[in-house]
Scaffold this motif. Structure first.
Motif, mmCIF file in Angstrom:
data_model
loop_
_atom_site.group_PDB
_atom_site.id
_atom_site.type_symbol
_atom_site.label_atom_id
_atom_site.label_comp_id
_atom_site.label_asym_id
_atom_site.label_seq_id
_atom_site.Cartn_x
_atom_site.Cartn_y
_atom_site.Cartn_z
ATOM 1 N N GLN A 64 40.487 37.290 54.238
ATOM 2 C CA GLN A 64 40.736 35.968 53.246
ATOM 3 C C GLN A 64 40.586 36.277 51.750
ATOM 4 O O GLN A 64 41.467 35.474 51.030
ATOM 5 N N PHE A 65 39.625 36.855 51.309
ATOM 6 C CA PHE A 65 39.475 37.105 49.923
ATOM 7 C C PHE A 65 40.651 37.913 49.423
ATOM 8 O O PHE A 65 41.258 37.447 48.435
ATOM 9 N N GLY A 66 41.069 38.921 50.268
ATOM 10 C CA GLY A 66 42.397 39.695 49.821
ATOM 11 C C GLY A 66 43.522 38.730 49.434
ATOM 12 O O GLY A 66 44.313 39.136 48.893
ATOM 13 N N LYS A 67 43.788 37.651 50.554
ATOM 14 C CA LYS A 67 44.915 36.783 50.476
ATOM 15 C C LYS A 67 44.620 36.063 49.070
ATOM 16 O O LYS A 67 45.757 35.795 48.674
ATOM 17 N N ALA A 68 43.704 35.552 48.727
ATOM 18 C CA ALA A 68 43.239 34.937 47.478
ATOM 19 C C ALA A 68 43.375 35.858 46.257
ATOM 20 O O ALA A 68 44.025 35.411 45.123
ATOM 21 N N ASP A 69 43.022 36.998 46.406
ATOM 22 C CA ASP A 69 43.192 38.038 45.237
ATOM 23 C C ASP A 69 44.397 38.661 44.976
ATOM 24 O O ASP A 69 44.716 39.567 45.360
ATOM 25 N N ALA A 70 45.199 37.848 44.404
ATOM 26 C CA ALA A 70 46.804 38.030 44.228
ATOM 27 C C ALA A 70 47.105 39.278 43.505
ATOM 28 O O ALA A 70 47.818 39.973 43.827
#
Length: 187
Positions: A64-70
């Motif tokens: 989920q963090f990776g999804k937010a870390d564009a």
């Protein structure tokens, strides 16, 4: 101790981020304060062994963090957090709008007319609530709200909101003038 705090933080972040994904996917339950995301056990249980480990929770959080870390730099900027928040809000709005359309579209034409919206308001809880609010503000029961009644209702609402405890402070007509501010009508 530091490891326990770190794992607690990771768990909270994973649950929050997993909850964000649930919002986006429309997997919602109902909590004490309204709709809440429902976690999907199968998604978290990556190895499908019927158990969720701390590592699996951390992995979901990382995903989920990776999804937010564009930009993929390993950090969440204010812009990235705002963008992710807007994505989640948009998904919630779209889901709520679709449910509203499904519930209120009497002729099933995929659109809401003013008549359909009014009919639902009249028989729904919000319509009843609005009627009660109007009746409370109409202190002289003449079927209209004067500027003075409006201002008084606004003042009562403001006072009630500032209380912060939801304590009844004389909002109802029957209690006006006999409420001591403690939340209980004077006897």
């Amino acid at each position: 101790m530091k490891r326990a705090k770190l794992m607690s933080g990771v768990l909270a972040a994973a649950l929050m981020m997993g909850g964000a994904a649930a919002y986006a996917e429309g997997k919602m339950g109902h909590g004490m304060h309204g709709p809440r995301p429902m976690m999907n056990f199968e998604e978290i249980d990556a190895n499908a062994d019927g158990k969720i480990t701390k590592e699996e929770i951390a992995a979901i959080g990382a995903t989920q963090f990776g999804k937010a870390d564009a930009d993929g730099d390993g950090f969440l900027s204010l812009e990235e957090m705002n963008a992710r928040g807007l994505e989640m809000a948009k998904a919630r709005i779209e889901a709520r709008s679709a449910k509203m359309l499904e519930r209120m579209d009497a002729d099933k034409d995929g659109k809401l007319s003013m008549d359909e919206m009014q009919a639902m308001k009249d028989k729904g809880p919000r319509g009843k609530m609005m009627d009660r609010m109007f009746d409370r503000a109409d202190a002289d029961d003449d079927g209209a709200i004067s500027q003075d009644e409006f201002d008084a209702a606004q003042a009562r609402m403001q006072e009630r909101m500032q209380d912060g405890k939801g304590v009844h402070k004389g909002w109802h007509k029957k209690d006006r003038g006999n409420c001591d501010g403690s939340g209980k009508a004077n006897q």
